[in-house]
Design a protein around this motif. Structure first.
Motif, PDB file in Angstrom:
ATOM      1  N   GLY A 109       0.812  -1.208   0.000  1.00  0.00           N
ATOM      2  CA  GLY A 109       0.000   0.000   0.000  1.00  0.00           C
ATOM      3  C   GLY A 109       0.848   1.262   0.000  1.00  0.00           C
ATOM      4  O   GLY A 109       0.527   2.239  -0.689  1.00  0.00           O
ATOM      5  N   LEU A 110       1.938   1.244   0.755  1.00  0.00           N
ATOM      6  CA  LEU A 110       2.828   2.405   0.792  1.00  0.00           C
ATOM      7  C   LEU A 110       3.536   2.610  -0.538  1.00  0.00           C
ATOM      8  O   LEU A 110       3.801   3.751  -0.943  1.00  0.00           O
ATOM      9  CB  LEU A 110       3.850   2.242   1.925  1.00  0.00           C
ATOM     10  N   HIS A 153      -9.691   2.840   6.481  1.00  0.00           N
ATOM     11  CA  HIS A 153      -8.951   2.255   5.363  1.00  0.00           C
ATOM     12  C   HIS A 153      -9.840   1.611   4.314  1.00  0.00           C
ATOM     13  O   HIS A 153      -9.339   1.164   3.278  1.00  0.00           O
ATOM     14  CB  HIS A 153      -7.908   1.267   5.894  1.00  0.00           C
ATOM     15  N   ARG A 154     -11.142   1.624   4.531  1.00  0.00           N
ATOM     16  CA  ARG A 154     -12.047   1.198   3.462  1.00  0.00           C
ATOM     17  C   ARG A 154     -12.088   2.227   2.344  1.00  0.00           C
ATOM     18  O   ARG A 154     -12.558   1.945   1.236  1.00  0.00           O
ATOM     19  CB  ARG A 154     -13.447   0.971   4.027  1.00  0.00           C
ATOM     20  N   ILE A 155     -11.580   3.432   2.643  1.00  0.00           N
ATOM     21  CA  ILE A 155     -11.505   4.479   1.623  1.00  0.00           C
ATOM     22  C   ILE A 155     -10.659   4.020   0.441  1.00  0.00           C
ATOM     23  O   ILE A 155     -10.802   4.537  -0.668  1.00  0.00           O
ATOM     24  CB  ILE A 155     -10.913   5.768   2.234  1.00  0.00           C
ATOM     25  N   VAL A 156      -9.803   3.036   0.667  1.00  0.00           N
ATOM     26  CA  VAL A 156      -8.900   2.587  -0.390  1.00  0.00           C
ATOM     27  C   VAL A 156      -9.675   2.134  -1.620  1.00  0.00           C
ATOM     28  O   VAL A 156      -9.215   2.300  -2.761  1.00  0.00           O
ATOM     29  CB  VAL A 156      -7.981   1.464   0.127  1.00  0.00           C
ATOM     30  N   LEU A 214      -7.211  11.016  -1.153  1.00  0.00           N
ATOM     31  CA  LEU A 214      -7.860   9.993  -0.341  1.00  0.00           C
ATOM     32  C   LEU A 214      -6.852   8.961   0.157  1.00  0.00           C
ATOM     33  O   LEU A 214      -7.040   8.357   1.221  1.00  0.00           O
ATOM     34  CB  LEU A 214      -8.954   9.297  -1.159  1.00  0.00           C
ATOM     35  N   MET A 215      -5.785   8.757  -0.620  1.00  0.00           N
ATOM     36  CA  MET A 215      -4.732   7.833  -0.196  1.00  0.00           C
ATOM     37  C   MET A 215      -3.845   8.428   0.889  1.00  0.00           C
ATOM     38  O   MET A 215      -3.214   7.690   1.650  1.00  0.00           O
ATOM     39  CB  MET A 215      -3.874   7.435  -1.406  1.00  0.00           C
ATOM     40  N   LEU A 216      -3.796   9.741   0.972  1.00  0.00           N
ATOM     41  CA  LEU A 216      -2.907  10.413   1.919  1.00  0.00           C
ATOM     42  C   LEU A 216      -3.165  10.016   3.374  1.00  0.00           C
ATOM     43  O   LEU A 216      -2.223   9.631   4.079  1.00  0.00           O
ATOM     44  CB  LEU A 216      -3.013  11.927   1.734  1.00  0.00           C
ATOM     45  N   PRO A 217      -4.410  10.076   3.866  1.00  0.00           N
ATOM     46  CA  PRO A 217      -4.627   9.663   5.261  1.00  0.00           C
ATOM     47  C   PRO A 217      -4.349   8.184   5.489  1.00  0.00           C
ATOM     48  O   PRO A 217      -4.001   7.790   6.600  1.00  0.00           O
ATOM     49  CB  PRO A 217      -6.104   9.998   5.504  1.00  0.00           C
ATOM     50  N   LEU A 218      -4.490   7.373   4.453  1.00  0.00           N
ATOM     51  CA  LEU A 218      -4.188   5.952   4.595  1.00  0.00           C
ATOM     52  C   LEU A 218      -2.695   5.744   4.801  1.00  0.00           C
ATOM     53  O   LEU A 218      -2.283   4.901   5.606  1.00  0.00           O
ATOM     54  CB  LEU A 218      -4.665   5.187   3.360  1.00  0.00           C
ATOM     55  N   ALA A 219      -1.884   6.510   4.080  1.00  0.00           N
ATOM     56  CA  ALA A 219      -0.433   6.407   4.247  1.00  0.00           C
ATOM     57  C   ALA A 219      -0.011   6.931   5.616  1.00  0.00           C
ATOM     58  O   ALA A 219       0.841   6.336   6.282  1.00  0.00           O
ATOM     59  CB  ALA A 219       0.276   7.182   3.136  1.00  0.00           C
ATOM     60  N   ILE A 220      -0.619   8.032   6.042  1.00  0.00           N
ATOM     61  CA  ILE A 220      -0.255   8.633   7.326  1.00  0.00           C
ATOM     62  C   ILE A 220      -0.591   7.704   8.485  1.00  0.00           C
ATOM     63  O   ILE A 220       0.142   7.631   9.470  1.00  0.00           O
ATOM     64  CB  ILE A 220      -0.972   9.995   7.494  1.00  0.00           C
TER      65      ILE A 220
END
Length: 205
Positions: free
Chosen positions: A77-78, A147-150, A122-128
């Motif tokens: 993911g990263l 993380h369902r936002i992915v 939208l991926m930014l908060p998932l990475a953080i």
């Protein structure tokens, strides 16, 4: 799998291979008549590929029972975020030449850019929130919900690619199909309850 650190190292090195090959092509000027388009499309495609691979980890784990696969999902993911960042940087640096004030007008002129940027942010908060510390801070349920936002980011990324290519849409449609299958599997395992006494092909968590 016992030696997970070595396996992660192998994954890390292999995930960087596409970038090395891309830089090599740029250095040897083997990127066609439009280098910017080549680099932009390559980094964008790599973003979608790594995102889909990361989403495929859980279904593969459920189907095969290989629970150790989950240890690679975060890195995958990263790397999707990493290539997405390169994709955005290519646009900002070589299309807009870091003139950030010109971006809003360009978004209005070319809607596919707005779709792509929405997917990235939208991926930014998932990475953080990908660290163990953030998982503990948010709590497992809240972290999983976030993380369902992915899937939304993935859908927008595929749409961005579809709008970009315009004519030959076979590849973005293939990505869309794979994403739909992965989302369908997640919904199936979440909401479908097999009849009592029947066996399921999906091992329990």
């Amino acid at each position: 799998m016992k030696d997970i650190r070595f396996a992660k190292f192998v994954l890390f090195v292999n995930a960087l291979v596409p970038l090395v090959l891309l830089l090599s092509d740029v250095w040897r000027k083997q990127v066609g008549a439009n280098p910017l388009e080549f680099v932009t499309r390559t980094t964008g495609m790599l973003t979608i590929v790594f995102l889909l691979i990361s989403l495929a980890v859980s279904p593969l784990r459920r189907i095969t029972g290989a629970n150790w696969l989950i240890k690679f999902r975060r890195m995958l993911g990263l790397f999707a975020f990493f290539y997405g960042s390169l994709h955005l940087l290519t646009y900002v640096a070589f299309d807009r030449f870091f003139h950030l004030t010109t971006i809003p007008a360009d978004i209005l002129k070319r809607p596919f850019i707005a779709v792509g940027m929405t997917a990235f942010f939208l991926m930014l908060p998932l990475a953080i929130t990908s660290t163990d510390a953030m998982v503990k801070r948010l709590g497992g349920k809240n972290w999983a919900l976030l993380h369902r936002i992915v899937y939304i980011a993935g859908g927008l990324g595929v749409l961005h690619y579809y709008l970009l290519v315009k004519s030959d849409v076979r590849l973005p449609l293939t990505f869309a199909f794979v994403l739909a299958v992965l989302l369908g599997f997640r919904l199936l395992t979440k909401y479908y309850k097999p009849p009592i006494g029947s066996s399921s092909v999906v091992p329990p968590r």
